[in-house]
Design an enzyme around this catalytic site. Structure first.
Site, PDB file in Angstrom:
ATOM      1  N   HIS A  19       3.273   9.927   2.184  1.00 57.02           N
ATOM      2  CA  HIS A  19       3.699   8.751   1.427  1.00 57.02           C
ATOM      3  C   HIS A  19       5.224   8.572   1.372  1.00 57.02           C
ATOM      4  O   HIS A  19       5.693   7.555   0.869  1.00 57.02           O
ATOM      5  CB  HIS A  19       3.144   8.844  -0.002  1.00 57.02           C
ATOM      6  CG  HIS A  19       3.200   7.565  -0.770  1.00 57.02           C
ATOM      7  ND1 HIS A  19       2.525   6.417  -0.392  1.00 57.02           N
ATOM      8  CD2 HIS A  19       3.849   7.246  -1.917  1.00 57.02           C
ATOM      9  CE1 HIS A  19       2.748   5.460  -1.256  1.00 57.02           C
ATOM     10  NE2 HIS A  19       3.547   5.929  -2.192  1.00 57.02           N
ATOM     11  N   SER A  46       6.543   1.924  -1.772  1.00 51.60           N
ATOM     12  CA  SER A  46       5.414   2.023  -2.689  1.00 51.60           C
ATOM     13  C   SER A  46       5.446   0.861  -3.684  1.00 51.60           C
ATOM     14  O   SER A  46       5.377  -0.293  -3.293  1.00 51.60           O
ATOM     15  CB  SER A  46       5.426   3.391  -3.378  1.00 51.60           C
ATOM     16  OG  SER A  46       4.177   3.687  -3.940  1.00 51.60           O
ATOM     17  N   ASP A  56      -0.836   9.436   4.853  1.00 52.58           N
ATOM     18  CA  ASP A  56      -0.705   8.953   3.476  1.00 52.58           C
ATOM     19  C   ASP A  56      -2.055   8.919   2.764  1.00 52.58           C
ATOM     20  O   ASP A  56      -3.001   8.298   3.236  1.00 52.58           O
ATOM     21  CB  ASP A  56      -0.083   7.555   3.488  1.00 52.58           C
ATOM     22  CG  ASP A  56       0.449   7.120   2.134  1.00 52.58           C
ATOM     23  OD1 ASP A  56       0.006   7.680   1.111  1.00 52.58           O
ATOM     24  OD2 ASP A  56       1.299   6.211   2.108  1.00 52.58           O
TER      25      ASP A  56
END
Length: 277
Positions: free
Chosen positions: A253, A88, A225
């Site tokens: 995610h 991320s 996601d």
């Protein structure tokens, strides 16, 4: 094989195993504890270095303001050369290092990450003369809402963010529980770094620079996601044709929590990938 843990005046690092150096970078609001269930496997093939980014976890007394500031603090005590794996927001950090400090990068692995997290309107015309599609990302109003919520109740905001990361996964409840357990095992992040991290997610756009990354690159995505839509994988392939990608079908995610064995298999295979030949 080694197993060490150090806290410098700036950042907290843990090192496990032996082999090629692999640095793991966590995402926004999280800390290095999120990697606990993968470190055991990866450390059998790599010398794994886990850092709490400035302002997070056991590095909560530090802080950063810009991406250059953030990466400078990480690089200070990092291996001289390593494969950088970022999840991320950590993927943006790893990409920044590959772009701006290529001498420190042997490889790049991004996990559920994007070169541009914020949604962008189409601003160019393609070869057929049609307007290009808008960039898929987080809407500005969503990022603004997170910022406002942080100022009001950052603990609740982080919990909501953890739920958002797992949304769509068939094991969402277990994933959120594992994330929360990991995050709460270390001190809460400081508000300054949380806000700085949100600013990076809102402002950074590395799309035009991706083609200049020369190190072997693997991009890992979760099909379910909601923060980094799977369509982003196809879009980034066009911007970075020499990279490779893999999609975890059951993951949202946090694929390293939803499908840990498959995730580790991809990371372990990376060092023997033909890209290194």
């Amino acid at each position: 094989m080694r197993d060490t843990e150090t806290t410098t005046p700036a950042l907290h690092w843990q090192t496990h195993g032996s082999g090629p150096d692999l640095v793991l970078l966590h995402g926004w609001g999280m800390n290095g504890a999120v990697w606990q269930q993968t470190v055991t496997t990866l450390s059998q093939h790599y010398c794994v270095h886990v850092v709490d980014l400035p302002g997070f976890g056991l590095s909560h007394q530090s802080h950063f303001s810009t991406m250059a500031d953030l990466t400078a603090q990480v690089l200070r005590d990092a291996p001289k050369q390593a494969i950088w794996l970022g999840w991320s927001l950590g993927g943006l950090v790893a990409s920044h290092i590959a772009l701006h400090h290529p001498e420190r990068a042997l490889g790049l692995i991004s996990v559920a990450s994007s070169p541009c997290f914020s949604a962008k309107q189409a601003s160019r015309v393609n070869e057929q003369g049609d307007n290009s599609e808008p960039w898929r990302g987080i809407q500005a109003k969503v990022l603004s809402a997170f910022t406002a919520q942080l100022m009001d109740d950052f603990q609740l905001t982080i919990e909501r963010f953890m739920a958002l990361q797992a949304m769509g996964s068939p094991s969402a409840r277990q994933d959120v529980k594992a994330l929360k357990k990991a995050v709460l095992s270390r001190p809460s992040p400081n508000q300054q770094s949380l806000l700085s991290g949100l600013n990076l997610l809102a402002e950074i756009d590395y799309r035009s620079q991706l083609a200049s990354i020369r190190v072997p690159t693997l991009r890992l995505y979760g099909r379910l996601d909601g923060l980094v839509p799977i369509k982003v994988a196809e879009d980034v392939t066009k911007l970075m044709p020499n990279s490779q990608s893999f999609v975890f079908n059951q993951s949202s995610h946090a694929p390293f929590m939803t499908e840990p064995e498959a995730f580790c298999a991809q990371v372990i295979a990376f060092q023997t990938n033909k890209l290194f030949a």
